[in-house]
Design an enzyme around this catalytic site. Structure first.
Site, short mmCIF file in Angstrom:
data_model
loop_
_atom_site.label_atom_id
_atom_site.label_comp_id
_atom_site.label_asym_id
_atom_site.label_seq_id
_atom_site.Cartn_x
_atom_site.Cartn_y
_atom_site.Cartn_z
N GLY A 15 0.82 -1.22 0.00
CA GLY A 15 0.00 0.00 0.00
C GLY A 15 0.85 1.26 0.00
CG LEU A 38 -1.70 -8.12 -3.50
CD1 LEU A 38 -1.29 -9.01 -4.66
CD2 LEU A 38 -0.86 -6.84 -3.51
CB SER A 129 -5.92 8.02 11.98
OG SER A 129 -6.60 9.13 11.46
CE1 TYR A 154 -8.94 4.18 8.90
CE2 TYR A 154 -9.48 6.45 9.45
CZ TYR A 154 -8.54 5.48 9.15
OH TYR A 154 -7.21 5.82 9.11
CE LYS A 158 -6.28 3.03 11.34
NZ LYS A 158 -5.35 1.92 11.09
CE1 TYR A 180 1.44 6.49 10.50
CE2 TYR A 180 -0.23 5.71 8.98
CZ TYR A 180 0.91 5.48 9.73
OH TYR A 180 1.52 4.26 9.67
CG ASN A 182 -4.78 15.06 6.14
OD1 ASN A 182 -4.90 15.27 7.34
ND2 ASN A 182 -5.81 14.93 5.34
CG LEU A 203 -7.29 18.11 -1.39
CD1 LEU A 203 -8.50 18.59 -2.19
CD2 LEU A 203 -6.93 19.12 -0.29
N PRO A 300 -20.26 16.33 4.69
CG PRO A 300 -22.33 15.29 4.41
CD PRO A 300 -21.12 15.76 3.65
#
Ligand code: UFG
Length: 343
Positions: A15, A38, A129, A154, A158, A180, A182, A203, A300
């Protein structure tokens, strides 16, 4: 990649962040052992790795929730530490399929911890995150900020992942959790980078795909927030800086001595808040092109403003970002041009 004493298991090594970390491990003299199913990654990145390192990739295809598979990897390689990148990471998808997210992200973590125990491996670096903070009250946010209610399943995986790891140190594990912000950019060589599945949610891949003509135009999700230019603010960090922090984290864990068990969480960001509109400008000026974009409505669930106080990781590990935002934008665009056949 030659098999040395210091074989590091890199789950999700095919990844975006995992592949860049495999390179940095290799360049620091370690032997990355990549496992990946994968499902959301691509062989293309595995093919890019030897072009950077000059060595064959040590890759096992399989799923981290499959304990038998993990046992076979641990028994074939002398693994000394684990870096766990393999996880589902799409915020929107997690809202739609929460059970799938909890099952995959939590079960893979538990399976790894169980198999590590069987093989006497204690050292673990976790991909966390800044989403664990939600919209923090104080910015820049530091590690003592509380976990607010997760904005998505999600994000909850974390938070729960960190809770599991923090509790597990009593059983002998030693953990660094890297939160992390971004991650953006691509490897400066152009051999590896981000490969989103389908229409990008994030983005920077949306920007590069728009510039490459794969998307008509970028929509900026809101310019009426209470920020200087009205768009949201994030802490964009070059993926190679993220990768290098993992090597530092590993060496940090080893430096604290074999007798100590510990769980420590560190922000991994630059400390600089950049707005969405500023990022677009940086992409345009760094690459000398003009991007088609328009202002749309708010997305949102978006956090308005978040950036890191990275002083803890800087002090503890001597880490600092090596790349600028402009370099990240140039590298991201070079990668996009390469995979789109524009070079
Ligand atoms: N944005 C746009 N247009 C787009 C895509 C994004 O304007 O087409 C804006 C978003 O509204 C946001 C900013 O760009 O203001 C960054 O959005 P991303 O989706 O790239 O990143 P997020 O900060 O929303 O999400 C990232 C990670 C998540 C993680 C989250 C934690 O992708 O995995 O940070 O805050 F959970």
């Amino acid at each position: 990649m030659g098999q040395g004493q210091n074989s590091i298991l890199v789950t999700g090594g095919a990844g975006f962040i995992g592949s860049h970390t495999a390179v940095e491990l290799f360049e620091s003299g370690y032997h990355p052992v990549i496992v990946d199913n994968l499902s959301t990654s691509d062989r293309l990145l595995l093919e890019g790795l030897p072009k950077i390192t000059g060595e064959k990739v040590d890759f096992f295809e399989g799923d981290c929730t499959d304990r038998e598979f993990l046992r076979s990897v641990f028994s074939q390689r002398n693994i000394t530490a684990v870096m766990h990148f393999a996880a589902f990471k799409s915020v929107g998808e997690s809202v739609e399929f929460p059970i799938r997210y909890f099952r995959n992200n939590i079960d893979s973590l538990i399976a790894l911890l169980e198999v590590m125990k069987e093989f006497g491996v204690r050292d673990f670096i976790f991909s966390s995150s800044c989403t664990v903070y939600g919209q923090p009250e104080k910015i820049p946010v530091n590690e003592s900020a509380p976990f607010l209610k997760a904005e998505s399943p999600y994000g909850a995986t974390k938070q729960i992942g960190e809770q599991i790891l923090e509790a597990s140190v009593r059983s002998g594990y030693r953990v660094v959790s890297l939160r992390y912000f971004n991650p953006v950019g691509a490897h400066p060589t152009g051999h590896i980078g981000e490969l989103p599945v389908g229409v990008p949610n994030n983005l920077v891949p949306y920007i590069t795909q728009t510039a490459a003509g794969l998307r008509k135009s970028l929509t900026v999700f809101g310019n009426d927030y209470d920020t200087a230019d009205g768009s949201c603010i994030r802490d964009f960090i070059h993926v190679v800086d993220v990768a290098r922090a993992h090597v530092k984290a590993l060496e940090y864990l080893w430096s604290i001595g074999p007798e100590s068990n510990s769980f420590e969480a560190f922000n991994l960001g630059t400390g600089v808040g950049v707005s969405v509109l500023e990022l677009i400008k940086s992409f345009e000026t760094s690459n000398k092109l003009s991007l088609s974009y328009s202002i749309g409505s708010r997305r949102p669930g978006d956090v308005i403003k978040v950036y890191a106080d990275p002083s803890r990781i800087m002090k503890a590990m001597g880490w600092k970002p090596d790349f600028s935002l402009e370099e990240a934008m140039v590298h991201a665009w070079n990668w996009q041009k390469k995979i789109s056949g524009l070079t």
